[in-house]
Structures are given as C-alpha cells and as structure tokens.
Design a protein around this motif. Structure first.
Motif, PDB file in Angstrom:
ATOM      1  N   ARG A 189      -6.075  16.949   7.290  1.00 17.45           N
ATOM      2  CA  ARG A 189      -5.540  16.365   6.319  1.00 17.45           C
ATOM      3  C   ARG A 189      -4.144  16.880   6.379  1.00 17.45           C
ATOM      4  N   ALA A 201       3.312   6.979   8.251  1.00 18.90           N
ATOM      5  CA  ALA A 201       3.180   5.664   7.874  1.00 18.90           C
ATOM      6  C   ALA A 201       2.448   6.190   6.481  1.00 18.90           C
ATOM      7  N   SER A 202       1.013   7.061   6.611  1.00 18.44           N
ATOM      8  CA  SER A 202       0.359   7.605   5.796  1.00 18.44           C
ATOM      9  C   SER A 202       0.095   8.578   4.952  1.00 18.44           C
ATOM     10  N   GLY A 203       2.220   8.710   5.070  1.00 20.59           N
ATOM     11  CA  GLY A 203       2.869   9.610   4.278  1.00 20.59           C
ATOM     12  C   GLY A 203       2.103  11.272   4.773  1.00 20.59           C
ATOM     13  N   CYS A 204       2.264  11.525   6.033  1.00 15.04           N
ATOM     14  CA  CYS A 204       3.080  12.506   6.661  1.00 15.04           C
ATOM     15  C   CYS A 204       4.182  12.978   7.278  1.00 15.04           C
ATOM     16  N   GLN A 254       6.326   8.699  -4.371  1.00  8.48           N
ATOM     17  CA  GLN A 254       6.081   9.655  -5.091  1.00  8.48           C
ATOM     18  C   GLN A 254       6.749   9.460  -6.403  1.00  8.48           C
ATOM     19  N   ARG A 259      10.208  15.632   2.914  1.00  4.49           N
ATOM     20  CA  ARG A 259       9.305  14.521   3.251  1.00  4.49           C
ATOM     21  C   ARG A 259       9.005  12.929   3.443  1.00  4.49           C
ATOM     22  N   GLU A 271       1.942   6.144  12.760  1.00  5.07           N
ATOM     23  CA  GLU A 271       0.882   5.593  11.961  1.00  5.07           C
ATOM     24  C   GLU A 271       0.467   7.195  10.637  1.00  5.07           C
ATOM     25  N   LEU A 272       0.616   8.015  11.241  1.00 11.91           N
ATOM     26  CA  LEU A 272       0.947   9.272  11.299  1.00 11.91           C
ATOM     27  C   LEU A 272       1.304   9.427   9.712  1.00 11.91           C
ATOM     28  N   THR A 274       0.506   6.328  16.883  1.00 10.23           N
ATOM     29  CA  THR A 274      -0.180   7.805  16.720  1.00 10.23           C
ATOM     30  C   THR A 274       0.821   7.954  15.497  1.00 10.23           C
ATOM     31  N   PRO A 311      -0.318  18.149   5.027  1.00 10.30           N
ATOM     32  CA  PRO A 311       0.788  16.804   4.921  1.00 10.30           C
ATOM     33  C   PRO A 311       2.207  17.194   6.023  1.00 10.30           C
ATOM     34  N   MET A 315       0.503  -1.422   0.256  1.00  8.93           N
ATOM     35  CA  MET A 315       0.300   0.241   0.352  1.00  8.93           C
ATOM     36  C   MET A 315       0.726   1.034  -0.141  1.00  8.93           C
ATOM     37  N   THR A 316       2.315   1.108  -0.079  1.00 11.96           N
ATOM     38  CA  THR A 316       3.178   2.383  -0.261  1.00 11.96           C
ATOM     39  C   THR A 316       3.382   2.385  -1.470  1.00 11.96           C
ATOM     40  N   THR A 317       3.353   3.258  -1.894  1.00 12.57           N
ATOM     41  CA  THR A 317       4.271   4.027  -3.572  1.00 12.57           C
ATOM     42  C   THR A 317       4.424   5.412  -3.481  1.00 12.57           C
ATOM     43  N   LEU A 371      -5.352  17.272  12.710  1.00 14.84           N
ATOM     44  CA  LEU A 371      -5.624  16.685  11.194  1.00 14.84           C
ATOM     45  C   LEU A 371      -6.973  16.625  10.952  1.00 14.84           C
TER      46      LEU A 371
END
Ligand SMILES: Nc1ncnc2c1ncn2[C@@H]1O[C@H](COP(=O)(O)OP(=O)(O)OP(=O)(O)O)[C@@H](O)[C@H]1O
Ligand SMILES: [Mg+2]
Lengths: 352, 283
Positions: A180, A210-213, A5, A56, A207-208, A204, A182, A1-3, A177
C-alpha cells in the motif's frame, strides 16, 4: 468518504481523480520533487536536467517518444539507477541519501514485467509480501485479496508462462500495491494492451488515486495522458519541453479534426455549407468520396456539425474525430517533429 | 475485471493520512532480523525453482560418481600403489573439489537471474541488498549436501573405510558443505561483475582449475616444486581438504579444521561485501 488531510474542497470520488490542484501547495506536500536530474550513459545524456514536481494525490503524466528518457527518469526516482546530477526527493526524503526509506514509500511497475516467470502468481505475491516484512499468514491473505481484486484468482496457481500480456501487467501492478505505498510509479502501464484491457487499467489507476495514492506514470500516448493525468510533462531527448494540464497542452497543440463521409457524395457541397454555418469555418472537401475534413477548435464542436447535418437530413456513412497526434504536440511545442532536435526550449519550466 | 473497491480494502480514502506515515520514522536501513527473513524468503524462491527444474542438479549428482571412479583407477596405482590405499587421500580431495565446482553454478545462475525482470523489483523493494545474493547461496546448500553425500557413498561403495567413523564423516561432510557455501561467494561476486552468463562460465573455469588442481586434492604436496608449495598450502581448497582428511580418516579436529573454517570466513568476508557493492551499482 473523502477526507483530505488538510481543509480543502470536498469532492465526490468520481471527480476526485483530479484533486489538489490548489496552487498553494507547500514543499512538504510534494510527492516528488526533482531538480536538474541528469543521467549519462557513456557520453550520452539520457536525462539532461529534468525538473519534476508531483503533488500529493495527483496523477502526473510523463509523456515522450521512444528513447526520451522516461524509464531512465523513473529508474532514478525509484532508486534503481544512481543519480548522476541534480536532486530528488520523494515525500521529502532524499533519494540519493536515503534510498532505503524511499523504497518504503514507493511501488514500481516497470515497463517490462518484474515478476518471477518461474513462480505462480500466488507464489510471486507471497514472496514479495514476505520480503516486505509481512507474516506468512498476512502475505497469504494479501495475495488472495489482490489476486481477486485484479481478476486473477482463477490463474492464481498457474505458471506465468501461460499468462497473457494483460494478466502479467495486472499481476505486476498487484505486486506493486502489496505494501500500500503512497506513491506509485507506472512505466507505460498500457503499452501493448488491447483497448478493453487498457480501459480496465485506466479504471484501476483512477481507483488508486481515489483511494489516496499519488501516481506518476509515463506514456507515449497523448490521449492516455489526457484521460488520466492532472498534469503532464512532455520530455524529449532527456529534456522537459513542456508542462501543464492536458487542457493547456491541447490548447497549445490546437485543433483536432472531424472527418465525415456522406452516404450520398452528391450532397457534399450542401453539407460543406451546413458545416461552415455550424463552425464558422469552411471544411476541406473531397467531393468524389463525399468526404469532409472539419477543423475543430474544441472536440465538442463535432456534435454541432453532426446535429446540423442531421437536421438537414444529410445522411452520413461514418464520422471520426482525429486527435492531435504526439507528433503534432511535438511539432507545436518544440517547433520540430518528434526525433528532431528538441534543443533549448527549456525556458518554459515553471519550476524556478 | 479490475476492481479495487471490495470491502477488504482497508485503505482509507483519507489519502496520505493512513498511507503516508511520517517518512522520518521509517527505518533508514534494513535490520538484521529483516535481512535474515528476506534471505530465507529468497532461498525459498530458489528452492521452488530447483524443485521444478531438477536438471539443475545433474552436475552435483553425476560429477562425484564420475570423478571418484575416474581418479581412483587413473592415479591410484601410480600415487598410492593401489586403488584402496589411494581412497583415503582421494575421497577428501574429491569432496573439496566438488564443493568448489558445485558452487561455480551459483555465479552462472545468479548472472542469468539478474538479467530477469524480477531483479528490478528486488532492487526497488525495501530489502537488504545482500538478500537477493545470499538467498540463492543458502538454497545452494542443497547442492553441496547432495554432492558431498554422493561422494562419500561412492567412496564407501568402492571400499573406502573412513577411520574417523560416523562422527568423522559427519564432521567432514559439514566442513564440505560450509566450504561450498563460503567459496560460492567468489562466484557470486563474478556473477555480479560479469556482463553475461557465458563470461561468468569462462572466468569461473579459470578460477576453478588452479584452485582445484593446484591443491593437495590428488597429489602429496611435498612432490611439488617449492615455489608452488606455498600457493598449494594456502589455497583455501587445500585447507578444506586437509581438514576433511583429518576428520574422515582420523576422526580428529586438528588445527587444519580451524584453518579451513578461518579460510572460508576470510573468503566470505572479502567477497560478500564486494558482491553487494557491485550488485548495488549494477545497472
Ligand atoms: N542501460 C543503458 N545503457 C546505455 N544507454 C541507455 C541505457 N538505458 C537507457 N539508455 C539510453 O537512454 C535513452 C533513454 O532511454 P529510456 O529507456 O529512458 O527511454 P524511454 O523514454 O523509456 O523510451 P521507451 O518509450 O522506448 O521506453 C535512450 O537513448 C537509451 O538508448
Ligand atoms: Mg521506457
């Protein structure tokens, strides 16, 4: 699930908390780029020429004691305080010239709760949602969603005065959050939390990321920076005194110690011999108490010592690995203890 | 439990991509519509607070009753030869005065509010800088409405019969509420420059007393020394009171009404930008 950029190593979500340490990052990849930041209060330079580069997708830790200038630095980056000197860009946007754009890119959880005490948790989130341009319905559903994710659904309609410190912190983070963003600024996210709540906050944050932040956090605790951050800047008296990965910093600080207490003090000398055999270094002993202090080059070596004792049938009452303290970091990095002048050791800056 | 990975989280793991829209495409400043929505959202916040702490409304509930009765019996005989013949002068005067005193609380509670953590969040949100100031001001319309309504009702109970009839009363009421909102920007500005709620209170008193008493609220202007007449005539509170008198007593929209509204507009045009500027600079 990690792509990612850009083409880069594919990492599993777990290890993904430390991505993007590729050295070939370009300016556009920087979430935060600050050069020579200065803030003066009266005649006092609270922030005195700090350079920061946050890539980033990384967690960047700003480590420093009380009054080091952490909050002031964050406040300038988050447009809360005017920048007195130097330059800052957030995801390429100039903080001084385009504060409104910067505010659309960041979420800030300040050191002190920045939610409305007189509203309930739901009312707070709905208000902030509306302010961020969500429709009433969107704001409502997002509030419900976030309260659930932060385990606050039962307290959703209670006044904040009945909230514990940990609940307030979570609500505060939830509020940051909503949009959302970045890039998230967290000012001492775990100060004052009990160990369990602190661990939850760490999860937490992971996880943030991991979700791209991208996360820029401040802390007074070395172990927190160690646990979370990909890179750390140590600041004191408004100046950056060191920067690097946790490993680099710890290497600079040197050893931690293993403190062992034996059930039978009579076997202290025997144990000391075993320890010396395992680590190649003689421990300091207190025979009356059956205590041994073992300097460790790496924390891993603690296991070798304990196994050696176990194999010889030496029973222990307690064993503790003592981390280097922030004081020791400062001592090593600045040649002066916390609080004393961290004068001109500024040359380390990897930022030209 | 803190879990961030429920299916409702639509944020793709693909990092920057979804979250980082190209910053250059983001608006560089808040639009007018957004500003309005934000102001109303913040007015809603103040209204919730007001509903939970109704004691905030004590001043606007008590003062009109107290002042109307007090001034009527105190000055009525001396100035107009009787209470009932004084009421047509007095009621508009009290209306102007209460509009001003009711908005004094705006500055004090704003200063109080600004010291709270939630204002840090307002500063870090992409919202119009004026919204956190204008929101409470809009909510305070409720205060002016209460004050104006109660003053008129007290007058009626004491025997005041406005010659302008219902339309005149409604018109006068609207002017009072509009004036309260406009003049509140003076106190909002004080709230943004002062260091503490107490100092706002002190300075507000010093602003309020000359503005109310050096006006045509209680005495005819031509009894004053001529140097004072100039100030009294152009005092925005006097303009409002003159307009309210014309509306209430004669039911006429005279030039006084135009002058009052223009005066209010000038006050807003000066003090709203000043407030926003000092708020944006405040640490
Ligand atoms: N508004 C202010 N006015 C005057 N001095 C200030 C102000 N804010 C901060 N300072 C001073 O600036 C210095 C840095 O403060 P700052 O709050 O940034 O430290 P910090 O690293 O966040 O400390 P802590 O760990 O205690 O939060 C301190 O000496 C502080 O006294
Ligand atoms: Mg701080």
């Amino acid at each position: 699930m990690t792509t990612s950029q850009s083409p880069g190593p594919q990492l599993s979500p777990r290890t993904d908390t430390r991505p993007d340490t590729r050295p070939d990052t370009q300016p556009g990849d920087l979430a935060v780029q600050a050069t020579g930041l200065v803030k003066t209060f009266g005649g006092h330079r609270a922030v005195d020429g700090v350079d920061l580069e946050v890539r980033r997708g990384e967690v960047f830790g700003v480590l420093g004691p009380n009054g080091a200038g952490k909050t002031t630095t964050l406040s300038m980056l988050a447009t809360l305080l005017p920048i007195d000197g130097g330059e800052a860009r957030i995801l390429g946007v100039d903080v001084r010239r385009e504060p409104h754009r910067v505010r659309q890119l960041i979420g800030l959880t300040g050191q002190y709760a920045s939610v409305d005490e007189r509203l309930t948790a739901t009312e707070n989130l709905r208000l902030f949602g509306r302010l961020l341009g969500m429709s009433r319905r969107e704001a409502r559903s997002r509030a419900v969603d976030l309260l659930e994710r932060f385990g606050l659904q039962e307290a959703a309609d209670r006044p904040l005065s009945g909230f514990s410190g940990g609940m307030r912190r979570r609500l505060d983070l939830a509020a940051s959050l909503l949009s959302r963003p970045p890039l998230i600024f967290l000012d001492e996210p775990t100060t004052g939390l009990d160990p369990r709540t602190r661990g939850q906050m760490w999860d937490t944050i992971r996880e943030l990321v991991a979700s791209g932040c991208t996360v820029l956090l401040t802390t007074q605790y070395l172990d927190e920076a160690d646990q979370l951050a990909d890179r750390i800047a140590v600041i004191d008296h408004g100046r950056k005194v060191a920067e690097g990965t946790p490993e680099e910093l710890k290497a600079a600080v040197g050893s931690s110690t293993l403190q062992v207490r034996l059930t039978d003090p009579a076997r202290t000398q025997e144990a000391a011999g075993l320890v010396a055999g395992a680590t190649g270094q003689a421990p300091t002993v207190t025979p009356e108490a059956g205590a041994l202090n073992v300097p460790l080059a790496q924390a891993d070596a603690a296991a070798d010592v304990l196994i050696a004792l176990r194999a010889a049938g030496v029973s222990i009452a307690s064993a503790t690995v003592a981390q280097p303290t922030l004081d020791e970091v400062f001592l090593t990095l600045t040649g002066a203890p916390t609080g004393a002048a961290a004068t001109d050791q500024h040359e380390n800056g990897e930022v030209a | 439990m803190t879990t961030l990975t429920t299916p409702t989280d639509t944020r793709p793991a693909a990092a920057g991509a979804a979250v980082v829209v190209d910053p250059a495409t983001l608006p560089a400043r808040p639009g007018l519509r957004d500003t309005l929505t934000q102001t109303l959202a913040l007015a809603g916040r103040s209204l919730i607070t007001m509903r939970r702490n109704p004691e905030q409304l004590v001043d606007v509930a008590i003062q009109p009753l107290l002042f109307t009765a007090m001034f009527a019996y105190l000055f009525g005989g001396a100035i107009a030869g009787g209470v009932s013949s004084y009421l047509p002068t007095l009621i508009p005067g009290i209306l102007g005065q209460t509009a001003l005193t009711a908005c004094m609380a705006t500055g004090i509670s704003l200063r109080d509010d600004m010291d709270k953590g939630v204002f840090d969040r307002f500063r870090s949100l992409p919202i119009a800088r004026i919204a956190p100031l204008a929101g409470p001001a809009v909510a305070d319309l409720v205060r002016y409405a209460i004050a104006a309504t109660l003053t008129v009702l007290t007058g009626l109970a004491m025997g005041y019969r406005p010659g302008g009839g219902l339309p005149g009363v409604v018109g006068g009421w609207l002017v009072v509420v509009a004036a309260g909102w406009s003049l509140s920007w003076i106190f909002t500005w004080l709230g943004t420059v002062a260091r503490s709620a107490q100092s706002v209170q002190g300075i507000s008193m010093m602003v309020m007393f000359p503005l109310t008493f050096l006006s045509n609220a209680f005495v005819p202007v031509d009894t004053l020394p001529s140097w004072l007449q100039h100030f009294v005539t152009w005092n925005p509170v006097s303009l409002v009171i003159a307009a309210v008198r014309d509306l209430l007593n004669d039911g006429q929209v005279t030039w006084h009404v135009g002058a009052a509204l223009l005066g209010c507009l000038v006050v807003v045009a000066i003090f709203a930008p000043l407030s926003v500027r000092s708020y944006a600079r405040k640490v």
